[in-house]
Enzyme design. Structure first.
Site, PDB file in Angstrom:
ATOM      1  CG  ASN A  22      -2.215  -0.771   0.940  1.00 28.92           C
ATOM      2  OD1 ASN A  22      -3.028  -0.377   0.109  1.00 28.92           O
ATOM      3  ND2 ASN A  22      -2.377  -1.902   1.624  1.00 28.92           N
ATOM      4  CG  MET A  95       0.377  -4.985  11.623  1.00 27.09           C
ATOM      5  SD  MET A  95      -1.381  -4.851  11.262  1.00 27.09           S
ATOM      6  CE  MET A  95      -1.531  -5.835   9.802  1.00 27.09           C
ATOM      7  CG  ASN A 112      -5.968   1.869   9.340  1.00 25.07           C
ATOM      8  OD1 ASN A 112      -4.879   1.503   8.878  1.00 25.07           O
ATOM      9  ND2 ASN A 112      -6.773   1.034   9.977  1.00 25.07           N
ATOM     10  CG  HIS A 114      -9.440  -3.226   8.755  1.00 25.45           C
ATOM     11  ND1 HIS A 114      -8.453  -3.723   9.584  1.00 25.45           N
ATOM     12  CD2 HIS A 114     -10.474  -4.097   8.827  1.00 25.45           C
ATOM     13  CE1 HIS A 114      -8.872  -4.845  10.133  1.00 25.45           C
ATOM     14  NE2 HIS A 114     -10.098  -5.103   9.700  1.00 25.45           N
ATOM     15  CG  ASP A 150      -9.356  -1.755  12.610  1.00 24.77           C
ATOM     16  OD1 ASP A 150      -8.472  -1.011  12.174  1.00 24.77           O
ATOM     17  OD2 ASP A 150      -9.169  -2.960  12.860  1.00 24.77           O
TER      18      ASP A 150
HETATM   19  C1  GAR Z   1      -3.160  -4.722   4.095  1.00 22.22           C
HETATM   20  O1  GAR Z   1      -4.055  -5.722   3.687  1.00 22.22           O
HETATM   21  C2  GAR Z   1      -3.825  -3.777   5.075  1.00 22.22           C
HETATM   22  O2  GAR Z   1      -5.167  -3.519   4.784  1.00 22.22           O
HETATM   23  C3  GAR Z   1      -3.689  -4.551   6.356  1.00 22.22           C
HETATM   24  O3  GAR Z   1      -2.397  -5.093   6.315  1.00 22.22           O
HETATM   25  C4  GAR Z   1      -2.028  -5.320   4.943  1.00 22.22           C
HETATM   26  C5  GAR Z   1      -0.714  -4.629   4.712  1.00 22.22           C
HETATM   27  O4  GAR Z   1      -0.205  -4.918   3.440  1.00 22.22           O
HETATM   28  N1  GAR Z   1      -3.907  -3.704   7.504  1.00 22.22           N
HETATM   29  C6  GAR Z   1      -4.499  -4.102   8.617  1.00 22.22           C
HETATM   30  O5  GAR Z   1      -4.862  -5.241   8.807  1.00 22.22           O
HETATM   31  C7  GAR Z   1      -4.660  -3.015   9.670  1.00 22.22           C
HETATM   32  N2  GAR Z   1      -5.642  -3.363  10.619  1.00 22.22           N
HETATM   33  P1  GAR Z   1       0.966  -4.036   2.835  1.00 22.22           P
HETATM   34  O6  GAR Z   1       2.059  -3.961   3.901  1.00 22.22           O
HETATM   35  O7  GAR Z   1       1.414  -4.811   1.615  1.00 22.22           O
HETATM   36  O8  GAR Z   1       0.397  -2.684   2.480  1.00 22.22           O
END
Ligand code: GAR
Length: 193
Positions: A22, A95, A112, A114, A150
């Site tokens: 992301n 996280m 954020n 999610h 969240d």
């Molecule tokens: C993503 O799917 C994001 O939505 C999730 O972690 C992943 C990170 O991927 N976030 C959460 O679960 C937050 N509660 P990335 O490091 O490749 O962007």
């Protein structure tokens, strides 16, 4: 939210803990003429986060912080953000939970993403819980960050249909593709672009 300084881009920090896909999509978006934001700082809670490589690749300043002592690290963080004139924060696979006190400093300026259709499936292990409940759809949500996990105001969501043979891996992968499109769209929406 109105743009604060003419057509200058909003200086933004992205907080990560892992892969940073992301983050990469936000960096690419930020380079676009139409983007209201620039990415000026990457904060990582994890020194081994793969996403830290984008700091080098795109020449963006990075800072790794140890979140074991929340009060201490948040004070450091606030100083770092101030030093870099950061006006907005995008959490992208970050996280750690930020305190009420920290969030107050960036009221309505922390977003954020999610990987679920909030308010459903807050927290961790989202995809497995969705599959266990035989849901027909899942998806992703971009929201403002409030002191509750969240739970802040939703900006945009994208639905993703669950396939018969989906595993948590295949579902996560398909949702991630949508996340990369949704986050930039949500930022444009926040700034009325
Ligand atoms: C993503 O799917 C994001 O939505 C999730 O972690 C992943 C990170 O991927 N976030 C959460 O679960 C937050 N509660 P990335 O490091 O490749 O962007």
């Amino acid at each position: 939210m109105a743009l604060s300084t003419g057509f200058d881009k909003i200086k933004t920090a992205v907080f990560i803990s892992g892969k940073g896909s992301n983050l990469k999509s936000l960096i690419k978006f930020s380079k676009n003429k139409r983007s209201p934001i620039s990415i000026d700082l990457i904060i990582s809670s994890n020194s081994k986060a793969l996403g830290l490589n984008y700091s080098k690749n795109f020449n963006i300043k990075k800072k790794i912080l140890n979140f074991n002592n929340k009060r201490l690290v948040e004070n450091k963080l606030l100083l770092e953000l101030k030093k870099n004139n950061i006006e907005m924060i995008c959490l992208a696979g970050f996280m750690k939970i930020l305190s009420k006190r920290f969030i107050k400093n960036f009221k309505n300026k922390i977003l954020n993403i999610h990987p679920s259709l909030l308010p459903k499936y807050k927290g961790l292990n989202t995809h497995q819980r969705v599959l266990n409940n035989n849901e027909k759809f899942s998806g992703c949500t971009v929201h403002f960050v409030s002191a509750k996990l969240d739970s802040g105001k939703i900006i945009l969501q994208k639905k993703v249909k669950i396939k018969k043979n989906d595993t948590k891996k295949t579902l996560a992968k398909r949702i991630l593709v949508q996340e990369h499109k949704l986050y930039p769209k949500a930022i444009l929406k926040v700034f009325n672009f």
